[in-house]
Design a protein around this motif. Structure first.
Motif, PDB file in Angstrom:
ATOM      1  N   THR A   4       0.842  -1.190   0.000  1.00  0.00           N
ATOM      2  CA  THR A   4       0.000   0.000   0.000  1.00  0.00           C
ATOM      3  C   THR A   4       0.876   1.238   0.000  1.00  0.00           C
ATOM      4  OG1 THR A   4      -1.696  -1.161   1.253  1.00  0.00           O
ATOM      5  CG2 THR A   4      -1.825   1.234   1.221  1.00  0.00           C
ATOM      6  N   ARG A   5       0.663   2.120  -0.948  1.00  0.00           N
ATOM      7  CA  ARG A   5       1.497   3.322  -1.075  1.00  0.00           C
ATOM      8  C   ARG A   5       1.406   4.165   0.189  1.00  0.00           C
ATOM      9  NH1 ARG A   5       4.281   6.014  -4.804  1.00  0.00           N
ATOM     10  NH2 ARG A   5       4.191   8.285  -4.967  1.00  0.00           N
ATOM     11  N   ASN A   6       2.537   4.670   0.655  1.00  0.00           N
ATOM     12  CA  ASN A   6       2.589   5.497   1.868  1.00  0.00           C
ATOM     13  C   ASN A   6       2.251   6.940   1.489  1.00  0.00           C
ATOM     14  OD1 ASN A   6       3.211   6.960   4.151  1.00  0.00           O
ATOM     15  ND2 ASN A   6       4.975   5.704   4.687  1.00  0.00           N
ATOM     16  N   THR A   7       0.974   7.232   1.472  1.00  0.00           N
ATOM     17  CA  THR A   7       0.527   8.560   1.034  1.00  0.00           C
ATOM     18  C   THR A   7       0.892   9.656   2.031  1.00  0.00           C
ATOM     19  OG1 THR A   7      -1.640   8.041   1.971  1.00  0.00           O
ATOM     20  CG2 THR A   7      -1.359   7.685  -0.389  1.00  0.00           C
ATOM     21  N   ALA A   8       1.002   9.306   3.321  1.00  0.00           N
ATOM     22  CA  ALA A   8       1.366  10.320   4.321  1.00  0.00           C
ATOM     23  C   ALA A   8       2.788  10.818   4.075  1.00  0.00           C
ATOM     24  CB  ALA A   8       1.235   9.750   5.729  1.00  0.00           C
ATOM     25  N   LEU A   9       3.716   9.900   3.821  1.00  0.00           N
ATOM     26  CA  LEU A   9       5.095  10.294   3.544  1.00  0.00           C
ATOM     27  C   LEU A   9       5.184  11.089   2.244  1.00  0.00           C
ATOM     28  CD1 LEU A   9       8.145  10.138   4.207  1.00  0.00           C
ATOM     29  CD2 LEU A   9       8.200   7.997   2.878  1.00  0.00           C
ATOM     30  N   VAL A  10       4.491  10.632   1.238  1.00  0.00           N
ATOM     31  CA  VAL A  10       4.490  11.330  -0.057  1.00  0.00           C
ATOM     32  C   VAL A  10       3.987  12.758   0.120  1.00  0.00           C
ATOM     33  CG1 VAL A  10       3.463  11.396  -2.359  1.00  0.00           C
ATOM     34  CG2 VAL A  10       4.253   9.217  -1.411  1.00  0.00           C
ATOM     35  N   ALA A  11       2.906  12.921   0.913  1.00  0.00           N
ATOM     36  CA  ALA A  11       2.337  14.256   1.134  1.00  0.00           C
ATOM     37  C   ALA A  11       3.335  15.160   1.850  1.00  0.00           C
ATOM     38  CB  ALA A  11       1.047  14.145   1.939  1.00  0.00           C
ATOM     39  N   TRP A  12       4.032  14.599   2.853  1.00  0.00           N
ATOM     40  CA  TRP A  12       5.015  15.408   3.580  1.00  0.00           C
ATOM     41  C   TRP A  12       6.146  15.843   2.646  1.00  0.00           C
ATOM     42  CZ3 TRP A  12      10.160  15.597   4.552  1.00  0.00           C
ATOM     43  CH2 TRP A  12      10.574  16.491   5.551  1.00  0.00           C
ATOM     44  N   MET A  13       6.632  14.927   1.832  1.00  0.00           N
ATOM     45  CA  MET A  13       7.728  15.267   0.913  1.00  0.00           C
ATOM     46  C   MET A  13       7.296  16.326  -0.090  1.00  0.00           C
ATOM     47  SD  MET A  13       9.358  11.464   0.235  1.00  0.00           S
ATOM     48  CE  MET A  13      10.486  12.080  -1.041  1.00  0.00           C
ATOM     49  N   THR A  14       6.086  16.207  -0.595  1.00  0.00           N
ATOM     50  CA  THR A  14       5.583  17.195  -1.554  1.00  0.00           C
ATOM     51  C   THR A  14       5.474  18.565  -0.908  1.00  0.00           C
ATOM     52  OG1 THR A  14       4.336  15.479  -2.726  1.00  0.00           O
ATOM     53  CG2 THR A  14       3.655  17.774  -3.071  1.00  0.00           C
ATOM     54  N   GLU A  15       4.935  18.585   0.321  1.00  0.00           N
ATOM     55  CA  GLU A  15       4.732  19.851   1.014  1.00  0.00           C
ATOM     56  C   GLU A  15       6.045  20.556   1.316  1.00  0.00           C
ATOM     57  OE1 GLU A  15       2.789  21.422   5.229  1.00  0.00           O
ATOM     58  OE2 GLU A  15       2.365  19.414   4.514  1.00  0.00           O
ATOM     59  N   HIS A  16       7.091  19.771   1.619  1.00  0.00           N
ATOM     60  CA  HIS A  16       8.368  20.360   2.005  1.00  0.00           C
ATOM     61  C   HIS A  16       9.379  20.393   0.859  1.00  0.00           C
ATOM     62  CE1 HIS A  16       6.539  19.523   5.898  1.00  0.00           C
ATOM     63  NE2 HIS A  16       7.321  20.460   6.371  1.00  0.00           N
ATOM     64  N   GLY A  17       8.944  20.057  -0.349  1.00  0.00           N
ATOM     65  CA  GLY A  17       9.799  20.186  -1.521  1.00  0.00           C
ATOM     66  C   GLY A  17      10.942  19.199  -1.582  1.00  0.00           C
ATOM     67  N   HIS A  18      10.748  18.000  -1.000  1.00  0.00           N
ATOM     68  CA  HIS A  18      11.815  17.001  -0.989  1.00  0.00           C
ATOM     69  C   HIS A  18      11.666  16.023  -2.151  1.00  0.00           C
ATOM     70  CE1 HIS A  18      14.593  17.334   2.336  1.00  0.00           C
ATOM     71  NE2 HIS A  18      13.616  17.623   3.176  1.00  0.00           N
ATOM     72  N   SER A  19      12.761  15.775  -2.846  1.00  0.00           N
ATOM     73  CA  SER A  19      12.834  14.651  -3.767  1.00  0.00           C
ATOM     74  C   SER A  19      13.275  13.428  -2.981  1.00  0.00           C
ATOM     75  CB  SER A  19      13.847  14.940  -4.874  1.00  0.00           C
ATOM     76  OG  SER A  19      15.159  15.001  -4.326  1.00  0.00           O
ATOM     77  N   SER A  20      13.248  12.258  -3.613  1.00  0.00           N
ATOM     78  CA  SER A  20      13.721  11.046  -2.934  1.00  0.00           C
ATOM     79  C   SER A  20      15.195  11.176  -2.574  1.00  0.00           C
ATOM     80  CB  SER A  20      13.503   9.820  -3.834  1.00  0.00           C
ATOM     81  OG  SER A  20      12.128   9.584  -4.028  1.00  0.00           O
ATOM     82  N   ASN A  21      15.986  11.754  -3.470  1.00  0.00           N
ATOM     83  CA  ASN A  21      17.417  11.893  -3.208  1.00  0.00           C
ATOM     84  C   ASN A  21      17.693  12.884  -2.080  1.00  0.00           C
ATOM     85  OD1 ASN A  21      18.248  10.055  -5.156  1.00  0.00           O
ATOM     86  ND2 ASN A  21      18.320  11.595  -6.770  1.00  0.00           N
ATOM     87  N   SER A  22      16.985  14.016  -2.064  1.00  0.00           N
ATOM     88  CA  SER A  22      17.264  15.022  -1.030  1.00  0.00           C
ATOM     89  C   SER A  22      16.829  14.534   0.346  1.00  0.00           C
ATOM     90  CB  SER A  22      16.577  16.352  -1.365  1.00  0.00           C
ATOM     91  OG  SER A  22      15.168  16.244  -1.262  1.00  0.00           O
ATOM     92  N   LEU A  23      15.723  13.789   0.424  1.00  0.00           N
ATOM     93  CA  LEU A  23      15.315  13.250   1.718  1.00  0.00           C
ATOM     94  C   LEU A  23      16.315  12.196   2.188  1.00  0.00           C
ATOM     95  CD1 LEU A  23      13.361  13.160   4.054  1.00  0.00           C
ATOM     96  CD2 LEU A  23      11.970  11.502   2.779  1.00  0.00           C
ATOM     97  N   ALA A  24      16.815  11.383   1.261  1.00  0.00           N
ATOM     98  CA  ALA A  24      17.832  10.388   1.622  1.00  0.00           C
ATOM     99  C   ALA A  24      19.060  11.079   2.205  1.00  0.00           C
ATOM    100  CB  ALA A  24      18.214   9.557   0.399  1.00  0.00           C
ATOM    101  N   ASP A  25      19.493  12.176   1.579  1.00  0.00           N
ATOM    102  CA  ASP A  25      20.659  12.905   2.078  1.00  0.00           C
ATOM    103  C   ASP A  25      20.402  13.476   3.471  1.00  0.00           C
ATOM    104  OD1 ASP A  25      22.028  12.373  -0.236  1.00  0.00           O
ATOM    105  OD2 ASP A  25      21.592  14.314  -1.168  1.00  0.00           O
ATOM    106  N   ALA A  26      19.203  14.031   3.667  1.00  0.00           N
ATOM    107  CA  ALA A  26      18.874  14.630   4.962  1.00  0.00           C
ATOM    108  C   ALA A  26      18.847  13.574   6.061  1.00  0.00           C
ATOM    109  CB  ALA A  26      17.524  15.341   4.875  1.00  0.00           C
ATOM    110  N   VAL A  27      18.251  12.418   5.780  1.00  0.00           N
ATOM    111  CA  VAL A  27      18.172  11.356   6.781  1.00  0.00           C
ATOM    112  C   VAL A  27      19.560  10.772   7.042  1.00  0.00           C
ATOM    113  CG1 VAL A  27      17.178   9.098   7.341  1.00  0.00           C
ATOM    114  CG2 VAL A  27      15.763  10.839   6.256  1.00  0.00           C
ATOM    115  N   ASN A  28      20.361  10.618   5.998  1.00  0.00           N
ATOM    116  CA  ASN A  28      21.730  10.124   6.187  1.00  0.00           C
ATOM    117  C   ASN A  28      22.520  11.043   7.120  1.00  0.00           C
ATOM    118  OD1 ASN A  28      21.455   7.857   4.585  1.00  0.00           O
ATOM    119  ND2 ASN A  28      22.216   8.858   2.734  1.00  0.00           N
ATOM    120  N   GLY A  29      22.346  12.353   6.939  1.00  0.00           N
ATOM    121  CA  GLY A  29      23.029  13.301   7.815  1.00  0.00           C
ATOM    122  C   GLY A  29      22.562  13.180   9.255  1.00  0.00           C
ATOM    123  N   ALA A  30      21.247  12.973   9.436  1.00  0.00           N
ATOM    124  CA  ALA A  30      20.708  12.826  10.792  1.00  0.00           C
ATOM    125  C   ALA A  30      21.188  11.526  11.438  1.00  0.00           C
ATOM    126  CB  ALA A  30      19.176  12.863  10.743  1.00  0.00           C
TER     127      ALA A  30
END
Length: 426
Positions: A4-30
């Motif tokens: 089942t597609r994770n629509t909550a995560l998709v919505a958060w990424m869209t709202e905050h302007g994150h691509s898959s790559n940029s979110l990966a970088d941010a989480v890796n840093g954290a």
């Protein structure tokens, strides 16, 4: 069975302007900040999350994601192992999946707490202490990210959680007052996140509720915080008369009379507002009083966690920077910027980014374009892209650079940096 597609995560990424790559970088840093070793995510990892193929990330990755977003993994649509996913309710107001998740959770908690026939339990200070721990977490997240909608919503949700406990069982007057103080504290953090993100209508709504809760609690420290934030909100709105009046309410509370550290913060915020009016004499007078009060404050006295930067002197330097910045006194602004950056704690990424951006503008205002560009490039790209006040400051910097040094090597370097930064966060 299909994922089942994770629509909550998709919505958060869209709202905050994150691509898959940029979110990966941010989480890796954290992850690296948490464990000392960089995370191993890439764009395909995030796409697996979005597609629902990964329902519950590993613990360190999950905590890092929560640090980046300011939301719990459950609120982001992930499902703990052994549990079935909860179907999302149909949208009611067009605000998106994340709103429905948080509001639905709060409503469920209220229903459970108030359901007829549910056995009452004793609410005690241990319940209050658990909320206070969550408040410390909210403050830490705000200091890292600042102004994010996720921080605002998380704080508002926790305010509701504190209020729900009022109906969950019997309690002493002390416990009930403490619960109201917790709710007011969370609501004041929601208010501050909205101010910091330039969502002023939302900030006003949080302000009204926070003020009412603070009155019911009788807690002087949280009253001070709310009225002080109200003054800051009006300052950002360009309403200095209202800002000074709100800050006077905070400064006249007993806590500011008893504890010089609160008085210091009140005087410093007055100075920042006088900077907006162009009254340099009033700025100097207020900063002098703030410094005197800071020197008289007992360093060993226990104070709320949100006063840490005031205690260290970082907040006074930050507000002195803001005051001289608005006066156009860039030489003094630069001095206070350097002092603030020295005093700010390592977790205060938001304040460090704002003050670095102000420092760059101040250096440019003194004619040193190359030094200013080098300073502006030190602002982390993720904060520059996602924090409204930092974004505005850097836009202001770019416009001033193009006006004062058009076609220069410094201007070209800044343009190239800004383009690369936008690609990184796209």
């Amino acid at each position: 069975m299909h994922a089942t597609r994770n629509t909550a995560l998709v919505a958060w990424m869209t709202e905050h302007g994150h691509s898959s790559n940029s979110l990966a970088d941010a989480v890796n840093g954290a992850v690296e900040r948490l464990t000392g070793r960089p995370g191993g995510l890439d764009g395909s990892s995030i796409r697996s999350w979005k597609a629902g193929r990964v329902k519950w990330p590993k613990s360190a990755t999950r905590k890092a994601l929560e640090d980046v977003t300011g939301l719990t993994a459950v609120a982001l649509g992930f499902v703990p192992r052994g549990r079935s996913p909860v179907p999302a309710a149909p949208p009611q107001d067009g605000h998106g999946v994340k709103d429905r998740t948080l509001v639905g959770g709060a409503a469920a908690a209220t229903t459970t707490a108030a359901a007829p026939g549910t056995p009452s339990r004793r609410i005690g200070m241990s319940d209050v202490d658990r909320l206070r721990v969550r408040f410390v977490e909210v403050i830490a997240t705000d200091q890292r990210h600042g102004g994010q909608l996720g921080v605002e919503r998380r704080a508002a949700m926790l305010a509701d959680e504190a209020l729900n406990l009022q109906n969950a069982g019997s309690a002493t007057e002390r416990v009930r007052n403490s619960l109201y103080a917790c709710a007011a504290s969370f609501r004041s953090s929601a208010m501050w996140a909205a101010i910091d993100g330039c969502r002023y209508d939302d900030a006003k709504a949080h302000m009204r509720e926070a003020q009412a809760l603070a009155e019911m609690s009788g807690d002087q420290t949280i009253k001070f915080r709310i009225w002080s934030h109200t003054g800051t909100m009006y300052r950002h709105l360009g309403r200095p008369v209202d800002a000074l009046a709100a800050n006077d309410v905070a400064r006249n509370l007993n806590i500011a009379c008893r504890d010089p550290l609160f008085a210091s913060l009140g005087h410093a915020r007055h100075a920042a507002t006088y900077g907006l009016t162009g009254d340099s004499a009033a700025v100097r007078r207020s900063l002098g009083r703030a410094q005197d009060a800071l020197e008289r404050a007992d360093p060993d006295l226990a104070r709320p966690v949100w006063m840490a930067a005031v205690r260290s002197g970082a907040e006074l330097e930050t507000l002195a920077l803001a005051a001289h910045f608005r006066l156009g006194d860039f030489e003094r602004a630069e001095t206070h910027a350097h002092r603030s950056l020295t005093l700010l704690g390592p977790g205060m990424r938001r304040d460090r980014a704002i003050n670095t951006a102000r420092l760059a503008v101040a250096q440019l205002g003194q004619g040193d374009a190359e030094l200013a560009v080098g300073t502006a490039m030190k602002v982390p790209s993720d904060i520059a892209a996602q924090h409204a006040r930092v974004t505005f400051l850097l836009q202001e910097f770019g416009a001033a650079l193009r006006a004062t040094a058009p076609g220069s090597t410094a201007a070209q370097s800044w343009t190239e940096h800004a383009v690369a930064a936008r690609r990184t966060t796209a």
